[in-house]
Each structure stands twice: as C-alpha cells, then as structure tokens.
Write a protein that holds these residues in place. Structure first.
Motif, short mmCIF file in Angstrom:
data_model
loop_
_atom_site.label_atom_id
_atom_site.label_comp_id
_atom_site.label_asym_id
_atom_site.label_seq_id
_atom_site.Cartn_x
_atom_site.Cartn_y
_atom_site.Cartn_z
N SER A 141 0.82 -1.22 0.00
CA SER A 141 0.00 0.00 0.00
C SER A 141 0.86 1.27 0.00
O SER A 141 0.35 2.36 -0.24
N TRP A 142 2.14 1.15 0.26
CA TRP A 142 3.04 2.29 0.26
C TRP A 142 3.59 2.50 -1.14
O TRP A 142 3.80 1.55 -1.90
N ARG A 143 3.88 3.75 -1.48
CA ARG A 143 4.61 4.01 -2.71
C ARG A 143 6.07 3.66 -2.46
O ARG A 143 6.58 3.81 -1.35
N LEU A 144 6.73 3.19 -3.49
CA LEU A 144 8.15 2.86 -3.41
C LEU A 144 8.87 3.75 -4.42
O LEU A 144 8.79 3.53 -5.62
N LEU A 145 9.54 4.78 -3.91
CA LEU A 145 10.23 5.76 -4.74
C LEU A 145 11.73 5.49 -4.71
O LEU A 145 12.33 5.42 -3.64
N VAL A 146 12.32 5.34 -5.89
CA VAL A 146 13.74 5.02 -6.00
C VAL A 146 14.42 6.16 -6.76
O VAL A 146 14.06 6.46 -7.90
N ASP A 147 15.41 6.80 -6.12
CA ASP A 147 16.14 7.86 -6.79
C ASP A 147 16.80 7.28 -8.04
O ASP A 147 17.36 6.18 -8.01
N ALA A 148 16.75 8.02 -9.15
CA ALA A 148 17.24 7.55 -10.44
C ALA A 148 18.72 7.18 -10.43
O ALA A 148 19.17 6.39 -11.28
N ARG A 149 19.50 7.69 -9.48
CA ARG A 149 20.92 7.34 -9.41
C ARG A 149 21.14 5.92 -8.89
O ARG A 149 22.17 5.31 -9.16
N VAL A 150 20.19 5.39 -8.13
CA VAL A 150 20.38 4.07 -7.52
C VAL A 150 20.45 2.96 -8.57
O VAL A 150 21.37 2.14 -8.53
N PRO A 151 19.51 2.87 -9.52
CA PRO A 151 19.59 1.79 -10.51
C PRO A 151 20.84 1.85 -11.39
O PRO A 151 21.26 0.83 -11.92
N SER A 152 21.44 3.03 -11.53
CA SER A 152 22.63 3.14 -12.37
C SER A 152 23.91 2.82 -11.59
O SER A 152 25.00 2.78 -12.16
N THR A 153 23.78 2.60 -10.28
CA THR A 153 24.92 2.19 -9.46
C THR A 153 25.15 0.70 -9.70
O THR A 153 24.19 -0.05 -9.81
N GLY A 154 26.38 0.28 -9.76
CA GLY A 154 26.67 -1.14 -9.98
C GLY A 154 26.03 -2.00 -8.91
O GLY A 154 24.84 -2.25 -8.93
N LEU A 155 26.81 -2.43 -7.95
CA LEU A 155 26.27 -3.19 -6.82
C LEU A 155 25.83 -2.23 -5.73
O LEU A 155 26.48 -1.21 -5.49
#
Length: 188
Positions: A141-155
């Motif tokens: 029920s919560w929104r899950l917001l991911v800063d765009a820099r996180v997916p572009s980080t390797g591990l």
C-alpha cells in the motif's frame, strides 16, 4: 589454456563483505523480505551477508567494512496527509545523498507537509527492525520511490529487514521491485 571462473549468481563482494545467495539463506533476512524474495523473479541475483548489528547504519558499514558510500542505499519512510488521507512512501537513495523530503517527496506525495514516519510505527508496519528497513518487502500500500541514481549504481548494499545482515544486489534490480517508481531528483 586458462579457465575463466564465473562468480555464481547471488555472490557479490563490496568492500570486505562477500555474500552468499539469499535463496540459500532466507534465515538471515526479515520475514517480509523473505516472503517477497521467494516469489521474485530476480531473487537469484540477490546476495546476503551477516554483519555485526552494531555496524548496520550506513556510516558504520562504510567505516568497518570498507563499502564505498555511493554503493550504500538507504530506505527512509516518509508520511504526509492530504484531506485526511495519509500517504506513505518508502524512499530509496544512495548513501552519499539525502532524500529531498521537504520538496521533491512532498510534491510526489501531494501533501502540504511530510515527515519521517514514526520509528515504532515504521517497524510495526514493515515487520522489519529499525536500522534494517529495506525497500524489499515494504507494504504494497506504500509508494516505493527510487532515486534515479540508484539503478545506475553497480552493486548496492541495502538493509535486509534485520540489523544483523545486509543485502547486496545490482542497483538496477531495485527499479524492478514490485511498485517501484524511479524518480529523478529524489535525493540531493
């Protein structure tokens, strides 16, 4: 002729931490985390590693285990109200940034004012330990917001739902979590 050794899925190293596949050690993660991972198509790429619970905060993990600050990711839970309706978001930002709570998150939640969700309530609603709250397994029920820099980080090193372990996974997979919204400028 030399052989190339390939690292098995779910085995990752950051700093001095080396994981085992989480699919082999669900006992090291919180119940909500294990529940989500058991049905997630990317679970085989997630690793888990035991740590000293006293060093679960990002700064301590960086100092003690040599994990680069920009490879750590923090999950903060933010709440606000609009016309009597509460709106909650789990926000994932890199360890070298901070969630822009008073501007970007407030606008995304469309609330006049927002703040960190009460510690005891965050623990109760996630079923996770404080200091181990992770985007993996937060309430649907919560929104899950991911800063765009996180997916572009390797591990990326994130919480596991408990203080005594951490998850390490490719950052791009955080954008694949159920309900994840990748947001430019979530953190500053």
């Amino acid at each position: 002729m030399s052989e190339t050794t390939r690292t098995p899925p779910g085995v990752h190293t950051l700093g001095t931490l080396t994981t085992v596949p989480v699919t082999e050690r669900y006992d090291l993660v919180g119940a909500a985390v294990a529940e989500l991972l058991r049905g997630w198509e990317h679970a085989a790429d997630v690793g888990v590693v035991e740590i000293d619970a006293a060093h679960s905060e990002t700064a301590a993990t960086v100092d003690v285990y040599g994990v680069p600050l920009d490879a750590g990711a923090n999950c903060v839970v933010i709440a606000g109200k609009r016309e009597g309706e509460e709106r909650i978001a789990a926000c994932v930002v890199r360890g070298d940034t901070r969630a822009d709570v008073n501007n970007r998150v407030k606008r995304l939640l469309d609330v006049r004012k927002c703040s960190f969700l009460d510690h005891d309530r965050a623990v109760a609603e996630t079923g996770m330990e404080y200091g181990g709250i992770t985007p993996v397994g937060v309430p649907a029920s919560w929104r899950l917001l991911v800063d765009a820099r996180v997916p572009s980080t390797g591990l990326v090193l994130i919480g596991s739902g408990v203080r005594g372990s951490k998850l390490i996974l490719p950052g791009r997979l955080l954008a694949e979590l159920p309900g994840a919204e990748v947001v430019e400028g979530l953190a500053g």
